[in-house]
Scaffold this motif. Structure first.
Motif, PDB file in Angstrom:
ATOM      1  N   UNK A 234       0.840  -1.208   0.000  1.00 22.44           N
ATOM      2  CA  UNK A 234       0.000   0.000   0.000  1.00 22.44           C
ATOM      3  C   UNK A 234       0.871   1.253   0.000  1.00 22.44           C
ATOM      4  N   UNK A 235       1.900   1.289   0.835  1.00 25.66           N
ATOM      5  CA  UNK A 235       2.811   2.447   0.881  1.00 25.66           C
ATOM      6  C   UNK A 235       3.543   2.618  -0.454  1.00 25.66           C
ATOM      7  N   UNK A 236       3.996   1.506  -1.010  1.00 23.67           N
ATOM      8  CA  UNK A 236       4.670   1.557  -2.317  1.00 23.67           C
ATOM      9  C   UNK A 236       3.718   2.117  -3.366  1.00 23.67           C
ATOM     10  N   UNK A 237       2.503   1.635  -3.348  1.00 25.17           N
ATOM     11  CA  UNK A 237       1.473   2.052  -4.308  1.00 25.17           C
ATOM     12  C   UNK A 237       1.211   3.546  -4.206  1.00 25.17           C
TER      13      UNK A 237
ATOM     14  N   UNK B 119      -7.928   0.437   4.485  1.00 17.64           N
ATOM     15  CA  UNK B 119      -9.266   0.590   5.076  1.00 17.64           C
ATOM     16  C   UNK B 119      -9.557   2.058   5.391  1.00 17.64           C
ATOM     17  N   UNK B 120      -8.552   2.770   5.905  1.00 16.16           N
ATOM     18  CA  UNK B 120      -8.738   4.194   6.235  1.00 16.16           C
ATOM     19  C   UNK B 120      -9.020   5.009   4.979  1.00 16.16           C
ATOM     20  N   UNK B 121      -8.291   4.709   3.910  1.00 15.51           N
ATOM     21  CA  UNK B 121      -8.498   5.460   2.669  1.00 15.51           C
ATOM     22  C   UNK B 121      -9.828   5.075   2.023  1.00 15.51           C
ATOM     23  N   UNK B 122     -10.175   3.802   2.066  1.00 18.47           N
ATOM     24  CA  UNK B 122     -11.398   3.339   1.415  1.00 18.47           C
ATOM     25  C   UNK B 122     -12.646   3.990   2.013  1.00 18.47           C
ATOM     26  N   UNK B 123     -12.646   4.210   3.307  1.00 22.65           N
ATOM     27  CA  UNK B 123     -13.846   4.761   3.951  1.00 22.65           C
ATOM     28  C   UNK B 123     -13.849   6.291   3.972  1.00 22.65           C
ATOM     29  N   UNK B 124     -12.778   6.903   3.470  1.00 27.90           N
ATOM     30  CA  UNK B 124     -12.687   8.365   3.484  1.00 27.90           C
ATOM     31  C   UNK B 124     -13.610   8.986   2.449  1.00 27.90           C
ATOM     32  N   UNK B 125     -14.069  10.193   2.714  1.00 27.34           N
ATOM     33  CA  UNK B 125     -14.863  10.956   1.753  1.00 27.34           C
ATOM     34  C   UNK B 125     -13.953  11.477   0.649  1.00 27.34           C
ATOM     35  N   UNK B 126     -14.444  11.430  -0.594  1.00 25.65           N
ATOM     36  CA  UNK B 126     -13.596  11.862  -1.713  1.00 25.65           C
ATOM     37  C   UNK B 126     -13.116  13.297  -1.560  1.00 25.65           C
ATOM     38  N   UNK B 127     -13.970  14.169  -1.043  1.00 27.21           N
ATOM     39  CA  UNK B 127     -13.574  15.570  -0.868  1.00 27.21           C
ATOM     40  C   UNK B 127     -12.405  15.696   0.108  1.00 27.21           C
ATOM     41  N   UNK B 128     -12.395  14.856   1.138  1.00 25.38           N
ATOM     42  CA  UNK B 128     -11.275  14.867   2.086  1.00 25.38           C
ATOM     43  C   UNK B 128      -9.998  14.355   1.430  1.00 25.38           C
ATOM     44  N   UNK B 129     -10.147  13.338   0.587  1.00 28.44           N
ATOM     45  CA  UNK B 129      -8.983  12.800  -0.122  1.00 28.44           C
ATOM     46  C   UNK B 129      -8.406  13.865  -1.063  1.00 28.44           C
TER      47      UNK B 129
ATOM     48  N   UNK C 154      -5.501  10.874  -7.570  1.00 24.77           N
ATOM     49  CA  UNK C 154      -6.092  10.683  -6.242  1.00 24.77           C
ATOM     50  C   UNK C 154      -7.446   9.992  -6.356  1.00 24.77           C
ATOM     51  N   UNK C 155      -8.248  10.402  -7.330  1.00 26.02           N
ATOM     52  CA  UNK C 155      -9.569   9.796  -7.487  1.00 26.02           C
ATOM     53  C   UNK C 155      -9.456   8.322  -7.880  1.00 26.02           C
ATOM     54  N   UNK C 156      -8.538   8.027  -8.790  1.00 27.27           N
ATOM     55  CA  UNK C 156      -8.346   6.637  -9.213  1.00 27.27           C
ATOM     56  C   UNK C 156      -7.821   5.776  -8.068  1.00 27.27           C
ATOM     57  N   UNK C 157      -6.877   6.313  -7.306  1.00 30.65           N
ATOM     58  CA  UNK C 157      -6.334   5.591  -6.150  1.00 30.65           C
ATOM     59  C   UNK C 157      -7.439   5.292  -5.146  1.00 30.65           C
ATOM     60  N   UNK C 158      -8.271   6.279  -4.876  1.00 34.88           N
ATOM     61  CA  UNK C 158      -9.371   6.118  -3.925  1.00 34.88           C
ATOM     62  C   UNK C 158     -10.331   5.025  -4.397  1.00 34.88           C
ATOM     63  N   UNK C 159     -10.682   5.059  -5.687  1.00 34.74           N
ATOM     64  CA  UNK C 159     -11.570   4.045  -6.262  1.00 34.74           C
ATOM     65  C   UNK C 159     -10.951   2.655  -6.174  1.00 34.74           C
ATOM     66  N   UNK C 160      -9.675   2.556  -6.521  1.00 31.64           N
ATOM     67  CA  UNK C 160      -8.996   1.257  -6.541  1.00 31.64           C
ATOM     68  C   UNK C 160      -8.846   0.674  -5.142  1.00 31.64           C
ATOM     69  N   UNK C 161      -8.562   1.521  -4.167  1.00 29.66           N
ATOM     70  CA  UNK C 161      -8.404   1.050  -2.788  1.00 29.66           C
ATOM     71  C   UNK C 161      -9.723   0.498  -2.251  1.00 29.66           C
ATOM     72  N   UNK C 162     -10.829   1.133  -2.622  1.00 31.49           N
ATOM     73  CA  UNK C 162     -12.142   0.598  -2.230  1.00 31.49           C
ATOM     74  C   UNK C 162     -12.325  -0.821  -2.780  1.00 31.49           C
TER      75      UNK C 162
ATOM     76  N   UNK D 261      -7.003  -2.928 -11.366  1.00 30.35           N
ATOM     77  CA  UNK D 261      -7.326  -1.801 -10.494  1.00 30.35           C
ATOM     78  C   UNK D 261      -7.164  -0.471 -11.230  1.00 30.35           C
ATOM     79  N   UNK D 262      -8.069   0.442 -10.969  1.00 31.05           N
ATOM     80  CA  UNK D 262      -8.087   1.727 -11.673  1.00 31.05           C
ATOM     81  C   UNK D 262      -6.820   2.519 -11.393  1.00 31.05           C
ATOM     82  N   UNK D 263      -6.250   3.076 -12.453  1.00 28.77           N
ATOM     83  CA  UNK D 263      -5.086   3.947 -12.298  1.00 28.77           C
ATOM     84  C   UNK D 263      -3.757   3.225 -12.286  1.00 28.77           C
ATOM     85  N   UNK D 264      -3.770   1.897 -12.384  1.00 33.27           N
ATOM     86  CA  UNK D 264      -2.510   1.150 -12.385  1.00 33.27           C
ATOM     87  C   UNK D 264      -2.143   0.779 -13.821  1.00 33.27           C
TER      88      UNK D 264
END
Length: 361
Positions: free
Chosen positions: A40-43, A72-82, A95-103, A123-126
């Motif tokens: 996850x950190x590498x990603x 899990x923390x990123x997946x449950x975050x609101x997109x506006x916060x991300x 950022x949007x693609x990462x958020x989608x892919x992590x979910x 996964x989106x964005x990869x």
């Protein structure tokens, strides 16, 4: 291997691997994402590093990982916060693609970043580079991770004269890397190539006297290292002209609006941005779209922002607006800080500080 290029018979692949990996192990920079091989950190780091300098990324990476330490923390975050956490880093689709892919990782893979190439690729964005970087750095798989640094290094070492601006050339370099990558330590091999390109084998005036693989480098032997890589010039960027309207209502609140959910700067916020037009027509055109009357009061300093494919020239106009709106919302100066704005709008916001100190720092 592509028919356009064959690795020279006298090129000692094993010695090249050894010299590169030894140098990397001794000279690599201490960077926060290198603390461990957590996928996850590498990603996150690889997504942030796309089109962005290392020094710029470090503080963003640190605060992002503090705020979202797990998938899990990123997946449950609101997109506006991300997006707010990404604010100023640019290329917001990352950022949007990462958020989608992590979910998807949380929902489909039980929170485990997949180590299988086919699954990770979904996964989106990869794309090919990020795929290779994650698989090699996090999972020690011998996959190529070809970016600009790597193409520059390998084009010089093996004297490859193909145009790196062409997509098929990247495929050629991926084939080359597959043939010469270390099977024992692909992580250090790939990161070593990236580090070499960043620190030693630079675009201009490469530090050949400090290069750990100098004896393997054909371009150095031929004395034409600065002629490589070959890259055709990209098309000239087009320029687009806009008015940005900084408008306050009767309470002194600012009118802002959310950009569309797709396209450039999607889902970020802005002061109303309109294609540049005759100033006399602006009030009528504004009222037709927003449903409110405006009275323009003066101009600010024009701002310019350069994207990868287009340049925005923006004329700043200040004024008053009626309280009844069909679209957009009013926020106080302090509340502006809570919304993710793109850099071009921050350049506009700086002018508010000159007009009033209420925004603070």
């Amino acid at each position: 291997m592509s028919s356009n290029f064959s690795i020279p018979v006298l090129f000692n692949i094993h010695a090249f691997q050894r010299d590169l990996i030894l140098w990397y192990s001794e000279q690599k920079r201490t960077l926060p994402w290198r603390a461990n091989q957590d996928p996850y950190r590498v990603w996150v780091s690889e997504i942030m590093l796309q089109q962005t300098q290392v020094d710029t990324v470090i503080p963003y990476f640190n605060q992002f990982m503090t705020r979202y330490p797990t998938v899990y923390d990123l997946a449950k975050a609101d997109e506006q916060d991300v997006l707010k956490s990404w604010e100023g880093l640019g290329y917001y689709s990352r950022a949007r693609n990462l958020h989608t892919a992590v979910k998807e990782v949380v929902e489909e893979y039980n929170g485990e970043v997949p180590s299988d190439k086919k699954e990770l690729k979904k996964l989106k964005g990869i794309g090919p580079y990020t795929l290779g970087a994650i698989l090699s750095i996090a999972f020690d798989q011998a996959e190529p991770a070809v970016d600009g640094n790597v193409m520059r290094v390998i084009s010089r070492v093996l004297h490859i004269e193909e145009d790196i601006a062409k997509p098929k050339t990247k495929t050629l370099f991926e084939d080359v890397i597959r043939e010469i990558i270390s099977q024992e330590d692909p992580s250090s091999f790939n990161q070593g190539l990236m580090e070499l390109g960043a620190l030693i084998c630079t675009p201009k005036k490469p530090k050949c006297d400090q290069c750990p693989v100098q004896e393997h480098c054909l371009a150095y032997e031929y004395g034409n290292q600065e002629d490589l890589p070959i890259k055709s010039k990209s098309k000239k960027q087009k320029t687009e002209n806009f008015h940005v309207l900084v408008l306050t209502n009767s309470k002194g609140e600012y009118l802002i609006e959310k950009r569309p959910s797709d396209g450039l700067l999607a889902n970020l916020w802005q002061f109303p941005l309109l294609p540049k037009q005759d100033a006399e027509q602006l009030p009528e055109n504004f009222q037709n779209h927003y449903g409110a009357e405006i009275a323009l009061e003066g101009k600010g300093e024009s701002v310019k922002h350069v994207f990868s494919h287009v340049i925005w020239e923006v004329e700043v106009l200040f004024g008053k607006v009626g309280d009844d709106l069909q679209t957009g919302k009013f926020v106080t100066a302090q509340e502006l800080k809570n919304y993710p704005f793109p850099n071009v709008q921050h350049k506009v916001m700086e002018q508010l500080k000159d007009r009033s100190s209420i925004l603070g720092n």
